[in-house]
Design an enzyme around this catalytic site. Structure first.
Site, PDB file in Angstrom:
ATOM      1  N   ASP A   1       0.843  -1.196   0.000  1.00  0.00           N
ATOM      2  CA  ASP A   1       0.000   0.000   0.000  1.00  0.00           C
ATOM      3  C   ASP A   1       0.875   1.242   0.000  1.00  0.00           C
ATOM      4  OD1 ASP A   1      -2.054   1.765   0.134  1.00  0.00           O
ATOM      5  OD2 ASP A   1      -2.646   1.301   2.191  1.00  0.00           O
TER       6      ASP A   1
ATOM      7  N   CYS B   1      -9.578   8.889  -9.524  1.00  0.00           N
ATOM      8  CA  CYS B   1     -10.789   9.630  -9.188  1.00  0.00           C
ATOM      9  C   CYS B   1     -10.985  10.732 -10.220  1.00  0.00           C
ATOM     10  CB  CYS B   1     -10.710  10.225  -7.783  1.00  0.00           C
ATOM     11  SG  CYS B   1     -10.903   9.022  -6.468  1.00  0.00           S
TER      12      CYS B   1
ATOM     13  N   GLU C   1     -28.861 -23.911   6.951  1.00  0.00           N
ATOM     14  CA  GLU C   1     -28.007 -24.241   8.091  1.00  0.00           C
ATOM     15  C   GLU C   1     -26.986 -25.302   7.711  1.00  0.00           C
ATOM     16  OE1 GLU C   1     -26.341 -23.639  10.526  1.00  0.00           O
ATOM     17  OE2 GLU C   1     -27.662 -23.675  12.273  1.00  0.00           O
TER      18      GLU C   1
ATOM     19  N   HIS D   1     -29.300 -18.880   9.906  1.00  0.00           N
ATOM     20  CA  HIS D   1     -29.151 -19.821  11.008  1.00  0.00           C
ATOM     21  C   HIS D   1     -27.854 -19.498  11.738  1.00  0.00           C
ATOM     22  CE1 HIS D   1     -32.395 -22.272   9.147  1.00  0.00           C
ATOM     23  NE2 HIS D   1     -31.890 -21.763   8.042  1.00  0.00           N
TER      24      HIS D   1
END
Length: 734
Positions: A353, A386, A596, A664
């Site tokens: 980053d 952007c 579930e 669930h």
């Protein structure tokens, strides 16, 4: 000509041997020889057809010369009786299938990465392709649990972020890390800005010695994997987060001295901290590359750096040689730690980053990766752009609460930040021409997901990352998660099954419907009030999201209530919980993915029965609940739930509407683990009791989280202030 019972011809067939003599052989041998001759001649015909250079029969001079030599050296023999003669050049052109094949253009899609053979003495140049590795769904000798094995470097991935400050890079990296970690692919973010702030002296630091290189390094608060850990003490209070808390493997350190003993990737900031302040703004920080930087003789990092100068806009000026050298050295040191994680510590994905906004910096990054990892390790460049001015201005306003400008005058800070961005633009080179000429995979995200451009995406993890990037947004909306109401099997203590709701469960279903309608109306009123108070340019204190929801040309769109989806499983107790919602007001849908967890041969048993009748399975599951799979047909484990919920997660990220998921216990655990970024060891034991309703609202740096508890006396839901997820005291529950 009579046939034998086996279907063979009885009449002898003349065969020419090497001495050109004719002899009679038994019928079976004759037939076998004839089939072999037919196969050989057919193969020759097909291969000769594929050697046709083009549909018009044109050949290069080299091909024509080779063909001429072949014709002069090959005797002109007649085809054997009963064989298929090779077609002529004209005949080849008339073959419809062959012509279609030669007309088909070559694919532009890249193949999967290829890993060289592990043993250098293995016969031939055989190489192993890298394909998908999914914990719970794949298994191999080198990876019994389905994870990417340590030796399969070609299956791993380094994501290199690119872009100017305030373009949402850190937001994107955190989302990717949270998603990949949820899929059980070990992922960490390595933020250059955090290390730069410490090394340059704007934050306190600790040091340790790198045993591999024998040189001291400065420890920074690297953002690792965007996951948080629950309280390990069952039933204990979870400590509240503070703006400056540092976690080691998800837990606060007992004392500061322990920091000096740990390598940098072990340090992380919790996601709760990120909700209060912007600590992951690596994209704010200066990484402008100077051609004078010498990678062979890097500037040594200080043991405990003293403040060299204020880190204002001048610190990022490309003419500031001292600062430029420091930034480059910090970036390469951070990249070294990322490669340590990938190559030596079992990591699957490392996210670098930083701005990496110049071509020189990206070349430097690639050189470092190839020197240490070789050509196999996958690299994906991810650029955030952007274009929307409203979005960009909002992003810049949000950065003022970050660590570089905290407690400063907002007007002065904003001016300084805009000056910093202007300095970056002097040398900024977007991804594109160079990467395409050199066949380098990259992705460009425009306005944080409004538009995505991809180029030569290779490998399973890269493809999963791009697929995820295509499907998330920051539209304001609410995501509600709850379990079904109490069922008859819940009363009897049985697991699984498909029973109806009890009387208490039906009351819960009615109250849930009324409460969701009420909250939906309140949300609409709040959003309309917020829209009226929104300013452009934003005023100090405005909290406009970094990716505003784009309208579709509808002038009345702002006054239109958002759609609301209600998704249930296909089991009766879940369907009945949503039965009171009006189909005209809510989009109700049943999904098999929300069913579930199937407990196989133990469906319908109580936990006491499992403990006594299946004691070995009970202990096995207790020792590793996350990776355990129930025996028998259809038996599942938590990794199966994660994989079948992947489509649901992506759809929830893609859509801009509200949604209520009625599931669930196992399903609610996995969903909450994703949205809250929990560590994998917490998933299977998360306490999700009946009667709890959870609300999550996406925000620029995380999610707003609220919990409501059903009150049977008032037949309403009460907000639980400061609610914290924690592990269940009873670990046997599903």
């Amino acid at each position: 000509m009579p046939l034998l019972g086996s279907g063979e011809y009885a009449e002898p067939f003349p065969i020419k041997d090497t001495a050109s003599r004719t002899k009679t052989e038994p019928p079976r041998i004759q037939n076998q020889r004839r089939q072999s001759q037919h196969s050989a001649m057919a193969k020759t015909a097909i291969m000769s057809h594929f050697s046709t250079p083009s549909t018009d029969g044109a050949r290069t001079p080299e091909e024509a010369e080779m063909l001429k030599d072949k014709e002069t050296k090959t005797p002109n023999t007649q085809p054997l009786e009963g064989s298929v003669a090779a077609p002529s050049a004209g005949a080849k052109q008339r073959l419809a299938n062959g012509a279609a094949l030669t007309d088909t253009p070559l694919t532009t899609a890249p193949n999967s990465p290829i890993i060289p053979p592990r043993r250098q003495d293995s016969a031939g140049p055989r190489q192993r392709p890298t394909t998908l590795d999914i914990p719970g769904l794949t298994r191999s000798k080198v990876s019994p649990d389905g994870r990417i094995s340590q030796r399969d470097v070609g299956s791993k991935l380094v994501i290199v972020m690119v872009g100017l400050p305030a373009r949402g890079k850190s937001y994107i990296t955190k989302k990717i890390a949270r998603y990949l970690n949820w899929l059980q692919h070990d992922t960490k973010i390595f933020n250059v800005g955090e290390r730069r702030r410490i090394t340059a002296g704007s934050q306190p630091s600790a040091q340790f010695t790198d045993p591999r290189r024998g040189r001291p390094r400065t420890v920074s608060k690297t953002i690792s994997s965007a996951t948080v850990s629950l309280n390990e003490v069952l039933g204990g209070d979870i400590p509240t987060s503070s703006a400056t808390r540092i976690l080691i493997n998800g837990e606060p350190p007992p004392d500061t001295s322990l920091l000096e003993q740990l390598p940098l990737p072990a340090l992380s900031l919790s996601e709760e901290d990120d909700l209060h302040h912007s600590t992951t703004n690596g994209d704010l920080n200066g990484h402008i590359v100077e051609e004078k930087w010498n990678p062979e003789n890097p500037m040594p990092l200080p043991l405990r750096a003293e403040p060299m100068e204020p880190q204002n806009a001048e610190f990022f000026d490309p003419n500031n040689e001292k600062a430029a050298h420091l930034r480059d050295d910090i970036a390469m040191a951070t990249l070294d730690e990322l490669l340590d994680y990938i190559l030596d510590q079992g990591g699957s994905v490392g996210i670098f980053d930083a701005t990496n906004s110049t071509l020189e910096r990206r070349q430097m990054v690639m050189k470092k990766i190839r020197e240490r990892a070789g050509p196999e390790l996958g690299v994906l460049f991810l650029e955030s752009l952007c274009i929307d001015e409203n979005l960009l201005e909002s992003n810049m306003r949000l950065k003022l609460s970050g660590p570089d400008y905290r407690d400063q005058d907002p007007v002065t800070a904003l001016a300084d930040f805009k000056k910093r961005v202007a300095l970056y633009k002097k040398k900024y080179v977007p991804l594109g021409e160079y990467e395409e000429k050199n066949h380098m995979p990259y992705v460009q995200m425009i306005d944080v997901g409004r538009k995505v451009v991809s180029h030569q995406i290779r490998g399973f993890l890269s493809a999963q990352t791009v697929y995820y990037l295509l499907n998330f947004n920051l539209a304001p909306r609410q995501i509600w998660i709850t379990r079904h109401g109490e069922s008859i099997d819940n009363v009897n203590g049985k697991i699984g099954g498909d029973s109806d709701l009890s009387e208490v469960g039906l009351a819960y279903a009615k109250a849930l419907t009324k409460f969701i309608k009420h909250e939906r109306q309140l949300w609409d009123v709040h959003q309309r009030d917020k829209a009226l108070s929104t300013h452009f340019p934003p005023l100090p204190g405005d909290t406009t999201p970094p990716n505003p929801e784009y309208d579709h040309g509808d002038e009345d769109d702002s006054n239109t209530s958002k759609s609301f989806c209600v998704w249930t499983s296909m089991l009766k107790r879940s369907i009945q919980t949503a039965q009171y919602f009006d189909e005209d007001d809510f989009d109700i849908k049943q999904m098999k993915m929300l069913d579930e967890l199937n407990s196989g041969t133990m469906e319908g048993l109580t936990y006491d029965e499992i403990r006594t009748k299946h004691s070995a399975e009970y202990e096995l599951r207790k020792s590793d609940k996350l990776h355990y799979r129930y025996p028998g047909a259809g038996g599942e484990g938590y990794l199966d739930i994660i994989n079948r919920l992947r489509a649901v997660i992506v759809e929830v990220e893609r859509m801009t509407d509200h949604v209520l998921l009625v599931g669930h216990r196992s399903v609610a655990r996995v969903l909450l683990a994703y949205f809250k970024g929990l560590k994998r060891e917490d998933v299977a034991d998360l306490d999700v009791p009946l009667g709890m309703l959870y609300m999550l609202e996406p925000k620029p740096y995380g999610v707003e989280f609220k919990a409501y508890r059903y009150n049977s006396e008032t037949d309403w839901f009460d907000l639980v202030p400061d609610y914290q997820l924690r592990r269940a005291i009873v670990h046997t529950a599903f």
